[in-house]
Every structure is written in structure tokens, then in C-alpha cells.
Design a protein around this motif. Structure first.
Motif, mmCIF file in Angstrom:
data_model
loop_
_atom_site.group_PDB
_atom_site.id
_atom_site.type_symbol
_atom_site.label_atom_id
_atom_site.label_comp_id
_atom_site.label_asym_id
_atom_site.label_seq_id
_atom_site.Cartn_x
_atom_site.Cartn_y
_atom_site.Cartn_z
ATOM 1 N N UNK A 134 -34.838 -10.088 0.624
ATOM 2 C CA UNK A 134 -34.366 -11.411 0.246
ATOM 3 C C UNK A 134 -32.882 -11.588 -0.033
ATOM 4 N N UNK A 135 -32.096 -10.535 0.066
ATOM 5 C CA UNK A 135 -30.654 -10.695 -0.150
ATOM 6 C C UNK A 135 -30.061 -11.289 1.128
ATOM 7 N N UNK A 136 -29.492 -12.477 1.004
ATOM 8 C CA UNK A 136 -28.973 -13.157 2.189
ATOM 9 C C UNK A 136 -27.594 -12.670 2.607
ATOM 10 N N UNK A 137 -26.804 -12.215 1.633
ATOM 11 C CA UNK A 137 -25.444 -11.779 1.950
ATOM 12 C C UNK A 137 -25.138 -10.493 1.186
ATOM 13 N N UNK A 138 -24.516 -9.556 1.883
ATOM 14 C CA UNK A 138 -24.157 -8.267 1.297
ATOM 15 C C UNK A 138 -22.692 -7.996 1.613
ATOM 16 N N UNK A 139 -21.955 -7.538 0.612
ATOM 17 C CA UNK A 139 -20.567 -7.140 0.806
ATOM 18 C C UNK A 139 -20.504 -5.630 0.644
ATOM 19 N N UNK A 140 -19.998 -4.955 1.667
ATOM 20 C CA UNK A 140 -19.902 -3.496 1.627
ATOM 21 C C UNK A 140 -18.462 -3.057 1.846
ATOM 22 N N UNK A 141 -18.085 -2.028 1.118
ATOM 23 C CA UNK A 141 -16.834 -1.343 1.430
ATOM 24 C C UNK A 141 -17.166 0.135 1.569
ATOM 25 N N UNK A 142 -16.464 0.767 2.507
ATOM 26 C CA UNK A 142 -16.630 2.196 2.673
ATOM 27 C C UNK A 142 -15.281 2.777 3.080
ATOM 28 N N UNK A 143 -14.903 3.808 2.409
ATOM 29 C CA UNK A 143 -13.763 4.598 2.845
ATOM 30 C C UNK A 143 -14.287 6.010 3.046
ATOM 31 N N UNK A 144 -13.654 6.737 3.951
ATOM 32 C CA UNK A 144 -14.126 8.099 4.187
ATOM 33 C C UNK A 144 -12.975 8.988 4.617
ATOM 34 N N UNK A 145 -13.189 10.276 4.436
ATOM 35 C CA UNK A 145 -12.204 11.258 4.865
ATOM 36 C C UNK A 145 -12.870 12.267 5.781
ATOM 37 N N UNK A 146 -12.046 12.815 6.664
ATOM 38 C CA UNK A 146 -12.481 13.881 7.554
ATOM 39 C C UNK A 146 -11.415 14.974 7.522
ATOM 40 N N UNK A 147 -11.808 16.178 7.896
ATOM 41 C CA UNK A 147 -10.845 17.282 7.979
ATOM 42 C C UNK A 147 -11.135 18.088 9.235
ATOM 43 N N UNK A 148 -10.073 18.594 9.842
ATOM 44 C CA UNK A 148 -10.246 19.486 10.989
ATOM 45 C C UNK A 148 -9.804 20.905 10.667
ATOM 46 N N UNK A 149 -9.096 21.079 9.552
ATOM 47 C CA UNK A 149 -8.587 22.408 9.218
ATOM 48 C C UNK A 149 -9.617 23.288 8.519
ATOM 49 N N UNK A 150 -10.611 22.654 7.889
ATOM 50 C CA UNK A 150 -11.662 23.427 7.234
ATOM 51 C C UNK A 150 -12.840 22.512 6.914
ATOM 52 N N UNK A 151 -13.989 23.136 6.723
ATOM 53 C CA UNK A 151 -15.165 22.383 6.271
ATOM 54 C C UNK A 151 -15.019 22.146 4.773
ATOM 55 N N UNK A 152 -15.263 20.926 4.350
ATOM 56 C CA UNK A 152 -15.127 20.631 2.925
ATOM 57 C C UNK A 152 -16.265 19.738 2.471
ATOM 58 N N UNK A 153 -16.781 20.059 1.292
ATOM 59 C CA UNK A 153 -17.861 19.281 0.697
ATOM 60 C C UNK A 153 -17.334 18.641 -0.577
ATOM 61 N N UNK A 154 -18.084 17.685 -1.094
ATOM 62 C CA UNK A 154 -17.677 17.019 -2.331
ATOM 63 C C UNK A 154 -17.475 18.043 -3.443
ATOM 64 N N UNK A 155 -18.396 18.992 -3.546
ATOM 65 C CA UNK A 155 -18.310 20.008 -4.596
ATOM 66 C C UNK A 155 -17.036 20.833 -4.473
ATOM 67 N N UNK A 156 -16.614 21.106 -3.232
ATOM 68 C CA UNK A 156 -15.382 21.863 -3.017
ATOM 69 C C UNK A 156 -14.172 21.104 -3.554
#
Length: 95
Positions: free
Chosen positions: A67-89
Motif C-alpha cells: 500500500x505504499x504509493x510513493x517511496x524515496x530511496x537513496x543509495x551510495x556505494x563504494x567499490x575497490x579494485x586493489x583489494x577485497x574489503x568488507x564492512x568489518x574490515x
């Protein structure tokens, strides 16, 4: 491509409390199997970009279905190519 995303989904026109809707979002993200961490103003999610995007789409579809007629979303994200990284790292690097 692996990403660490910061997502905020805001159901519009639903009154001042949106916890019912955010529980729905949490359940979908939890069922996705992606690593995530909710915080006061959103959710951090890590995984393949396609999987994260599909999960966010499923969240929006669910909110519209209940039933929600309108949704506002924001998303930002990061990527890396030099190493694998997780949130915990990232947090562990703070010492």
C-alpha cells in the motif's frame, strides 16, 4: 562487482512512524543472504552489485504491494579494485 552500499528507504505519506515498513524491508534483506547492518538512518549492505540491486528492488516492490504509493530511496556505494574489503574490515582499520 562487489560493493558496500548505504541504503535509505523512506515510505512517503505513511505518517511519522515507518517502523512497520522498515521491518518488511529488513525481512527481505535478511532473506537475501547478503551481509547487512541496520543503523538509525538506513542500512549498510555488502555483496555483488546485481544482488544488492535486486534486493532493493524487492524491497520497493513489497512496500508498494502493501500500500505504499510513493517511496524515496537513496543509495551510495563504494567499490575497490586493489583489494577485497568488507564492512568489518573498514571498521577494524579504525583500531
Amino acid at each position: 562487482m562487489k560493493i558496500i552500499a548505504d541504503l535509505c528507504i523512506v515510505p512517503m505519506g505513511s505518517g511519522p512512524s515507518v517502523s512497520h515498513y522498515i521491518r518488511e524491508v529488513r525481512d527481505i534483506i535478511d532473506a537475501s543472504g547478503l551481509v547487512y547492518e541496520m543503523h538509525a538512518n538506513g542500512t549498510n549492505i555488502e555483496g555483488e552489485m546485481a544482488e544488492v540491486s535486486a534486493t532493493i528492488e524487492a524491497c520497493c516492490q513489497r512496500l508498494h504491494a502493501i500500500g505504499v504509493e510513493r517511496i524515496f530511496c537513496t543509495m551510495s556505494f563504494s567499490t575497490r579494485t586493489d583489494k577485497a574489503q568488507r564492512m568489518a574490515d573498514k571498521l577494524a582499520s579504525l583500531g
